[in-house]
Design a protein around this motif. Structure first.
Motif, PDB file in Angstrom:
ATOM      1  N   ALA A  76       0.847  -1.205   0.000  1.00 39.64           N
ATOM      2  CA  ALA A  76       0.000   0.000   0.000  1.00 39.64           C
ATOM      3  C   ALA A  76       0.875   1.246   0.000  1.00 39.64           C
ATOM      4  N   LYS A  77       1.970   1.176   0.742  1.00 40.64           N
ATOM      5  CA  LYS A  77       2.851   2.336   0.840  1.00 40.64           C
ATOM      6  C   LYS A  77       3.507   2.633  -0.506  1.00 40.64           C
ATOM      7  N   VAL A  78       4.033   1.577  -1.145  1.00 38.57           N
ATOM      8  CA  VAL A  78       4.715   1.770  -2.428  1.00 38.57           C
ATOM      9  C   VAL A  78       3.709   2.283  -3.472  1.00 38.57           C
ATOM     10  N   ASP A  80       1.110   4.115  -2.802  1.00 41.90           N
ATOM     11  CA  ASP A  80       0.893   5.537  -2.497  1.00 41.90           C
ATOM     12  C   ASP A  80       1.938   6.389  -3.206  1.00 41.90           C
ATOM     13  N   GLU A  81       3.198   5.910  -3.201  1.00 40.65           N
ATOM     14  CA  GLU A  81       4.264   6.708  -3.813  1.00 40.65           C
ATOM     15  C   GLU A  81       4.011   6.857  -5.317  1.00 40.65           C
ATOM     16  N   ALA A  82       3.493   5.800  -5.948  1.00 44.55           N
ATOM     17  CA  ALA A  82       3.144   5.906  -7.374  1.00 44.55           C
ATOM     18  C   ALA A  82       2.075   6.979  -7.550  1.00 44.55           C
ATOM     19  N   GLY A  83       1.101   6.982  -6.645  1.00 42.18           N
ATOM     20  CA  GLY A  83       0.037   7.999  -6.694  1.00 42.18           C
ATOM     21  C   GLY A  83       0.613   9.399  -6.539  1.00 42.18           C
ATOM     22  N   HIS A  84       1.582   9.550  -5.619  1.00 40.93           N
ATOM     23  CA  HIS A  84       2.189  10.875  -5.425  1.00 40.93           C
ATOM     24  C   HIS A  84       2.847  11.348  -6.717  1.00 40.93           C
ATOM     25  N   GLY A  85       3.539  10.394  -7.376  1.00 38.56           N
ATOM     26  CA  GLY A  85       4.166  10.741  -8.653  1.00 38.56           C
ATOM     27  C   GLY A  85       3.107  11.225  -9.646  1.00 38.56           C
ATOM     28  N   VAL A 134      13.140   8.856   6.183  1.00 37.10           N
ATOM     29  CA  VAL A 134      12.990   9.453   4.854  1.00 37.10           C
ATOM     30  C   VAL A 134      11.594  10.045   4.682  1.00 37.10           C
ATOM     31  N   ASP A 135      10.571   9.280   5.034  1.00 33.13           N
ATOM     32  CA  ASP A 135       9.222   9.845   4.947  1.00 33.13           C
ATOM     33  C   ASP A 135       9.041  10.948   5.995  1.00 33.13           C
ATOM     34  N   GLY A 136       9.731  10.798   7.126  1.00 29.98           N
ATOM     35  CA  GLY A 136       9.682  11.850   8.155  1.00 29.98           C
ATOM     36  C   GLY A 136      10.259  13.159   7.636  1.00 29.98           C
ATOM     37  N   GLU A 163      -0.811  11.028   3.398  1.00 33.91           N
ATOM     38  CA  GLU A 163      -0.294   9.675   3.202  1.00 33.91           C
ATOM     39  C   GLU A 163       1.116   9.536   3.772  1.00 33.91           C
ATOM     40  N   GLU A 164       1.918  10.597   3.663  1.00 32.20           N
ATOM     41  CA  GLU A 164       3.286  10.521   4.211  1.00 32.20           C
ATOM     42  C   GLU A 164       3.261  10.293   5.719  1.00 32.20           C
ATOM     43  N   SER A 165       2.256  10.829   6.391  1.00 34.56           N
ATOM     44  CA  SER A 165       2.279  10.656   7.841  1.00 34.56           C
ATOM     45  C   SER A 165       1.956   9.204   8.201  1.00 34.56           C
ATOM     46  N   PHE A 166       1.137   8.563   7.378  1.00 35.61           N
ATOM     47  CA  PHE A 166       0.940   7.106   7.547  1.00 35.61           C
ATOM     48  C   PHE A 166       2.261   6.367   7.301  1.00 35.61           C
ATOM     49  N   HIS A 167       2.998   6.785   6.279  1.00 38.33           N
ATOM     50  CA  HIS A 167       4.268   6.121   5.972  1.00 38.33           C
ATOM     51  C   HIS A 167       5.250   6.249   7.134  1.00 38.33           C
ATOM     52  N   GLN A 168       5.275   7.433   7.708  1.00 35.69           N
ATOM     53  CA  GLN A 168       6.231   7.643   8.787  1.00 35.69           C
ATOM     54  C   GLN A 168       5.893   6.754   9.982  1.00 35.69           C
TER      55      GLN A 168
HETATM   56 FE   LIG Z   1       6.140   8.284   1.474  1.00 32.34          FE
END
Ligand SMILES: [Fe+2]
Ligand SMILES: [Fe+2]
Length: 338
Positions: A76-78, A80-85, A134-136, A163-168
């Protein structure tokens, strides 16, 4: 340029300056100075590339994550990063660059992306350290970007930051679990923190006195805080969290300097940072090769999508031409229109 042209330009520049001064947003159809547009295209596309390249160090762990739950979370995290892109490429496109141009810049090695993603991820604890550090760092950098003066960029950042705060948190939780485990697991967590700590500090960019573009970006209200201010804020966030985790931040000089009102840190290795930025990071070539291959492997998908879109367009033109006989229409008109 005629006098009338100059007057119009000045008037537009005044309107732009007034919008910025009033903390209003600049939208894609508004006039903007060419340098503002170019700066945004560079920053947003680099940011998008970083999200996409950033999928690789963690993507390689999806099949090796220690449990089904960990796999699902990491996937799910990876994703999310595609979505951010995607949000960011779309925001950059509103400034007049195409997705194809941005992709070409990335895969030919002309574009930059965040130096952090060229480091390897040899252990599972790296997933924890990446999420936490890194996400932090990304959150510290990106929360102020939610107020960036360019509307599409600021709005994309709002969702990205959630989403980044979930990643952190997921990274923190991976480290916490390891720190509560065996000696070997604790060592693995500490080793990952040792390797990711300094590169995460470098994510904020060079020190203020060596960051020539920062002042202009701040005047345009794209950037709201300087590199050093953000780095300080990040360290302030890490210190108490490291204590909860029971990990050591690998900087023997790190201490709060009461007189200066800031964190005193050891020397950051900016030469290593410059090497990575120049494309000589540990896995730089590997990341680009992987991206290039993924692009080539996806050629058939793009071709199929383009062929499908062309077919749909042709059908639409056929149903909207005046001499077209509605009786021969395979679909009711309303269905086509929707
Ligand atoms: Fe992230
Ligand atoms: Fe992201």
């Amino acid at each position: 340029m005629t006098t009338a042209d100059t007057a119009l330009r000045d008037e537009r520049q005044d309107e732009f300056d007034a919008l910025i001064a009033a903390d209003q947003r600049i939208e894609p159809r508004d006039w903007m100075p060419e340098a503002y547009r170019r700066t945004l295209i560079r920053q947003i596309s680099q940011h998008a590339h970083s999200e996409i390249i950033g999928m690789q160090p963690e993507g390689s762990w999806i099949t090796r994550a220690p449990s089904l739950k960990r796999k699902a979370i990491l996937m799910a995290k990876v994703q999310d990063e595609a979505g951010h892109g995607l949000y960011l490429y779309s925001a950059a496109q509103t400034l007049g660059i195409t997705r194809d141009e941005m992709t070409a810049q990335l895969i030919d090695g002309r574009a930059k992306y965040s130096s952090i993603f060229t480091y390897p991820t040899p252990t599972w604890a790296d997933m924890g350290a990446i999420g936490w550090l890194v996400d932090g760092a990304a959150i510290c950098n990106q929360v102020p970007l939610c107020r960036a003066s360019y509307g599409p960029y600021g709005r994309a950042m709002v969702r990205i930051c959630k989403e980044e705060s979930f990643h952190q948190r997921q990274g923190f939780e991976i480290l916490l679990t390891l720190m509560r485990g065996t000696d070997a697991q604790r060592e693995m967590a500490q080793d990952a923190v040792d390797r990711w700590y300094w590169p995460s500090l470098q994510m904020f960019g060079p020190p203020d006195e060596a960051s020539p573009n920062s002042a202009q970006s701040m005047a345009w209200k794209i950037k709201r805080f300087s590199n050093d201010e953000l780095r300080q804020r990040f360290i302030g966030m890490l210190v108490p969290q490291a204590e909860v985790l029971g990990v050591r931040l690998p900087d023997p000089e790190l201490r709060w300097d009461d007189a200066a009102g800031r964190w005193h840190t050891g020397e950051i290795d900016w030469d290593a940072f410059a090497e990575v930025l120049a494309g000589r990071g540990p896995l730089n070539a590997e990341r680009l090769r992987h991206r290039r291959e993924a692009h080539e492997d996806g050629a058939w998908v793009r071709e199929a999508a383009a062929a499908y879109a062309a077919k749909k367009r042709a059908e639409q033109t056929a149903t909207t031409t005046p001499e077209h006989d509605p009786a021969s229409d395979p679909l009711p008109r309303e269905a086509v229109a929707s």
